[in-house]
Design an enzyme around this catalytic site. Structure first.
Site, PDB file in Angstrom:
ATOM      1  N   LYS A   1      50.239  37.824   8.412  1.00 30.83           N
ATOM      2  CA  LYS A   1      50.791  37.298   9.657  1.00 30.83           C
ATOM      3  C   LYS A   1      50.838  35.768   9.702  1.00 30.83           C
ATOM      4  O   LYS A   1      51.597  35.204  10.484  1.00 30.83           O
ATOM      5  CB  LYS A   1      50.005  37.834  10.856  1.00 30.83           C
ATOM      6  CG  LYS A   1      50.005  39.359  10.981  1.00 30.83           C
ATOM      7  CD  LYS A   1      51.402  39.922  10.956  1.00 30.83           C
ATOM      8  CE  LYS A   1      51.485  41.437  11.105  1.00 30.83           C
ATOM      9  NZ  LYS A   1      50.660  42.238  10.217  1.00 30.83           N
TER      10      LYS A   1
ATOM     11  N   TYR B   1      49.694  56.058  12.846  1.00 30.95           N
ATOM     12  CA  TYR B   1      49.220  54.678  12.776  1.00 30.95           C
ATOM     13  C   TYR B   1      47.704  54.600  12.991  1.00 30.95           C
ATOM     14  O   TYR B   1      47.188  55.137  13.975  1.00 30.95           O
ATOM     15  CB  TYR B   1      49.935  53.824  13.825  1.00 30.95           C
ATOM     16  CG  TYR B   1      49.460  52.386  13.840  1.00 30.95           C
ATOM     17  CD1 TYR B   1      49.788  51.533  12.792  1.00 30.95           C
ATOM     18  CD2 TYR B   1      48.676  51.895  14.872  1.00 30.95           C
ATOM     19  CE1 TYR B   1      49.345  50.217  12.776  1.00 30.95           C
ATOM     20  CE2 TYR B   1      48.224  50.578  14.870  1.00 30.95           C
ATOM     21  CZ  TYR B   1      48.562  49.748  13.814  1.00 30.95           C
ATOM     22  OH  TYR B   1      48.114  48.452  13.805  1.00 30.95           O
TER      23      TYR B   1
ATOM     24  N   TYR C   1      46.813  49.334   6.623  1.00 33.70           N
ATOM     25  CA  TYR C   1      48.076  48.946   5.978  1.00 33.70           C
ATOM     26  C   TYR C   1      47.979  49.004   4.448  1.00 33.70           C
ATOM     27  O   TYR C   1      48.541  49.900   3.817  1.00 33.70           O
ATOM     28  CB  TYR C   1      48.458  47.523   6.403  1.00 33.70           C
ATOM     29  CG  TYR C   1      48.664  47.348   7.888  1.00 33.70           C
ATOM     30  CD1 TYR C   1      49.904  47.603   8.465  1.00 33.70           C
ATOM     31  CD2 TYR C   1      47.636  46.904   8.716  1.00 33.70           C
ATOM     32  CE1 TYR C   1      50.106  47.425   9.819  1.00 33.70           C
ATOM     33  CE2 TYR C   1      47.831  46.719  10.074  1.00 33.70           C
ATOM     34  CZ  TYR C   1      49.070  46.986  10.621  1.00 33.70           C
ATOM     35  OH  TYR C   1      49.270  46.813  11.961  1.00 33.70           O
TER      36      TYR C   1
HETATM   37  C1  LIG Z   1      50.814  43.593  10.031  1.00 28.73           C
HETATM   38  C2  LIG Z   1      50.267  43.947   8.696  1.00 28.73           C
HETATM   39  C3  LIG Z   1      51.083  44.543   7.719  1.00 28.73           C
HETATM   40  C4  LIG Z   1      52.493  44.963   7.953  1.00 28.73           C
HETATM   41  O1  LIG Z   1      53.394  43.928   8.259  1.00 28.73           O
HETATM   42  P1  LIG Z   1      54.606  44.251   9.224  1.00 28.73           P
HETATM   43  O2  LIG Z   1      55.419  43.013   9.200  1.00 28.73           O
HETATM   44  O3  LIG Z   1      54.040  44.560  10.578  1.00 28.73           O
HETATM   45  O4  LIG Z   1      55.339  45.428   8.674  1.00 28.73           O
HETATM   46  C5  LIG Z   1      50.515  44.803   6.483  1.00 28.73           C
HETATM   47  N1  LIG Z   1      49.222  44.521   6.226  1.00 28.73           N
HETATM   48  C6  LIG Z   1      48.418  43.958   7.139  1.00 28.73           C
HETATM   49  C7  LIG Z   1      46.999  43.712   6.768  1.00 28.73           C
HETATM   50  C8  LIG Z   1      48.908  43.647   8.407  1.00 28.73           C
HETATM   51  O5  LIG Z   1      48.091  43.098   9.303  1.00 28.73           O
END
Ligand SMILES: *Cc1c(COP(=O)(O)O)cnc(C)c1O
Length: 341
Positions: free
Chosen positions: A57, A272, A298
């Protein structure tokens, strides 16, 4: 025109050191033995950033924080789930750049334990000085954030509302830039990456990478994403829309269709933030062979997809695969009950 010339048109606040390293996971390759099928596994370390614990992010926030400042905002309201990495990194970026920060955290996962609701990212959000609003189940975070923005405006300040995952067209520029970064590193290493494996959550990382690859003339279908949030069809349509919004933003004529993207649904499990046995195995395998941390929501699920593809032979022998490590380590603390042995 080069992609970085296109991106230089947009204000940007530096929050991280670039490029992040690309490293070969040779101990993991060894540990896989015959299952490895001759595949070379590389990791791009987007978990390796100094600010706020780091993670994917921050690339989006470099553009979002600059956008907020250019609009004269003095506060950022970021929306996410309770254990949002985006919210934590928005809080860190605000602390670093002198902006106020409010976090609107929605109940996106059916986990009510004290650990999930208070530990991990939530603990860090508070240490970073953010004003945290944890919503009740069913409460609408966008309505809440809009209301807060109005109240802040009435008090004479100005708030910038950052949506789920920061995946606006401007936020996605961070990963369009990363596509260019990967192309440069690939040239330096002398390695063509046949596949780039990522998780797809709010879809902004995928959209940015795909847009960036389209702009640099390489095929966006090389990105293989595993959805961790939406069903595959929804993720394909939503991500393609985001790709095209990014391309429009940088005044490119190119457009992509959902069929130009690759998203698999095999690792979503019950949904999720819901752990799967394959995610647990991936987190442990990478920890024990490489000393590195994946996250439970993720990267753990996406890496599980990569391991399944290597073992099944779905990835051709001798291929070079690049996995993007996206951070999210604080999430491990929120799931400690799931990992207990
Ligand atoms: C948000 C996030 C993702 C995914 O990214 P998106 O742009 O939301 O698809 C992957 N890994 C981590 C650790 C995240 O925080």
């Amino acid at each position: 025109m080069q992609i970085h010339d296109l991106l230089n048109e947009f204000p940007r606040t530096r929050l991280m050191e670039q490029p992040t390293p690309i490293q070969r996971l040779d101990r993991l390759e060894e540990a896989l033995g015959d299952q490895r099928n001759g595949v070379s596994i590389w990791a791009k370390r987007d978990d390796l950033m100094a600010l706020g614990g780091g993670g994917n992010k921050l690339r989006k926030l470099e553009f979002l924080i600059a956008q907020a400042k250019s609009q004269g905002c003095d506060t950022v309201i970021a929306i996410g789930g309770v254990q949002s990495n985006f919210a934590r990194l928005a809080a860190a970026a605000c602390a670093k750049t002198g902006l106020g920060c409010e976090l609107v955290l929605a109940q996106m996962v059916p986990r009510d334990s004290e650990i999930y609701q208070r530990n991990g990212n939530v603990l860090l959000d508070q240490l970073l000085g953010a004003h945290v609003h944890v919503l009740a189940r069913g409460e609408d975070p966008i309505a809440f954030a809009t209301r807060r923005a109005d109240e802040i405006a009435a008090s004479g300040s100005k708030a910038f509302v950052a949506t789920l995952g920061g995946s606006t067209p401007v936020g996605c520029l961070g990963y369009a830039d990363c596509a260019f970064e990967i192309a440069m590193q690939s040239a330096e290493l002398g390695i063509e990456f046949d596949q780039i494996v990522i998780p797809n959550g709010s879809g902004g990382m995928h959209a940015g990478l795909a847009a960036g690859m389209a702009l640099t003339g390489s095929s966006p279908s090389r990105v293989k994403a595993f959805t961790v949030l939406s069903p595959v069809e929804t993720a394909l349509v939503g991500t393609a829309e985001k790709v095209n919004a990014v391309l429009e933003l940088v005044s490119s004529e190119t457009r992509l269709a959902p069929a130009d993207l690759t998203i698999h649904g095999s690792q979503l499990g019950a949904g999720y933030g819901m752990p799967t046995p394959a995610m647990l195995e991936a987190v442990r395998t990478v920890g024990r062979s490489e000393g590195l941390f994946l996250d439970p929501v993720y990267s753990g699920k996406a890496f599980a997809g990569l391991l399944a593809d290597i073992r099944s032979g779905a990835i051709p022998p001798r291929a070079n695969v690049l996995f993007i490590m996206t951070g999210g380590v604080p999430g491990l603390y929120a799931y400690q009950d799931v990992f207990r042995e």
